[in-house]
Design a protein around this motif. Sequence first.
Motif, mmCIF file in Angstrom:
data_model
loop_
_atom_site.group_PDB
_atom_site.id
_atom_site.type_symbol
_atom_site.label_atom_id
_atom_site.label_comp_id
_atom_site.label_asym_id
_atom_site.label_seq_id
_atom_site.Cartn_x
_atom_site.Cartn_y
_atom_site.Cartn_z
ATOM 1 N N SER A 1 48.321 1.061 25.125
ATOM 2 C CA SER A 1 47.012 0.040 25.849
ATOM 3 C C SER A 1 46.636 0.593 27.507
ATOM 4 C CB SER A 1 48.252 -1.047 26.489
ATOM 5 O OG SER A 1 48.790 -0.300 27.824
ATOM 6 N N GLY A 2 45.374 0.144 27.403
ATOM 7 C CA GLY A 2 44.267 0.955 29.103
ATOM 8 C C GLY A 2 43.255 1.501 27.958
ATOM 9 N N ARG A 3 43.459 2.950 28.665
ATOM 10 C CA ARG A 3 42.290 3.794 28.142
ATOM 11 C C ARG A 3 42.878 5.464 28.723
ATOM 12 N NH1 ARG A 3 37.498 3.766 30.982
ATOM 13 N NH2 ARG A 3 38.649 2.589 32.444
ATOM 14 N N GLU B 1 37.614 9.209 24.979
ATOM 15 C CA GLU B 1 37.748 8.212 25.358
ATOM 16 C C GLU B 1 38.433 7.222 24.357
ATOM 17 O OE1 GLU B 1 36.806 4.301 28.154
ATOM 18 O OE2 GLU B 1 36.123 5.710 29.048
ATOM 19 N N THR C 1 41.448 3.935 22.973
ATOM 20 C CA THR C 1 41.556 2.884 24.432
ATOM 21 C C THR C 1 42.592 2.428 23.550
ATOM 22 O OG1 THR C 1 40.130 1.677 22.952
ATOM 23 C CG2 THR C 1 39.377 2.128 25.099
ATOM 24 N N THR D 1 46.766 3.104 31.825
ATOM 25 C CA THR D 1 47.224 2.851 30.189
ATOM 26 C C THR D 1 49.071 3.234 30.232
ATOM 27 O OG1 THR D 1 47.042 3.770 28.417
ATOM 28 C CG2 THR D 1 47.036 5.623 30.140
#
Length: 323
Positions: free
Chosen positions: A206-208, A221, A223, A189
């Motif tokens: 971006s990503g996690r 979590e 995102t 991320t």
Amino acid sequence: MSVEPPITAAQSQAALRWLGRIQQQPAQAEGAAFKRWLLESPAHRQAYAEAQALWRLSEAPAARLAAEEHQGLQAYLEAMRRPERKRPWRGLAVAASLVLALGFAAGWQPQFWLQDLRADYTSGAQVRQVTLADRSQLTLDAGTAVAVDFTQGERRVRLLRGAAFFEVTHTGEPFLVDAQGGEVRVLGTQFEVRGQGDGAQVTVRSGRVAVTASAGQQARELTANQQMAYAAGVAGTVEGVDSDSRLAWRQGWLNYYQVPLAQVIEDLGRYYPGRILLLDDELAQRKVSGSFPAGEPLAALDSLGKVMGFSRQTVLGRLTVLR
């Protein structure tokens, strides 16, 4: 028309020393040595005038700083408030004011000393780019300190203060960020971790990431375009955000929507090479919306002052008081 050269730091400090002597022994104001010093340069007279202004402003900001940052100064400030029954207290008050005035002029922030000793990377009043040993990129917001430990089969960064934006390189080893008792585990991320009070705020571009508010708790979590804050080991709710707007400090802009003025002042203070003190508690809670250039904190304050009705006084180029 000639333009006078700017006052130097040495001239400002000399003016403060003279002011301290005269506060203790007023007769020195008529002394030959002081008069010679004043007549040596127009800058000396201007520096002394600014020192007098700083002296008048010093007690209230000093009390605010003592309450917020440095318990060791409290005894001096209490001495400044007590009636002058004995001569020694006068000298103590003078010493305290001089210490505070010189500290303000240097951008003194004593609570950061130990953090800086523990840090591997720090940023002053500007954003700083850092490349770690694994080629991961860190963008440190102004006033940030981080410690890095790439041992024991993992990559760990500890946010000591401030905020950092992470662009993590995949190596197969875990990448973790510690901040105020919580932990952020990278799942691939780009994200920001921003310390705030007894917790932190995590924003994902971006990503996690997986965020744990304290040891033993279940991870949450996040995102892209999500944000979550935690404090004192308690996780808040996950919220949707415009991450590019929230992270615009990387491009030199601070964006706000309905946040307390105190928060804006705190943020601008990281980009100012001294101290900004807001002395009106009611004003501090008023809401602010807008975009401000991070690299021009005084210009931003002037714009806010016109809208919100406060005045700014800056002395010695380092201490700015809002009231």
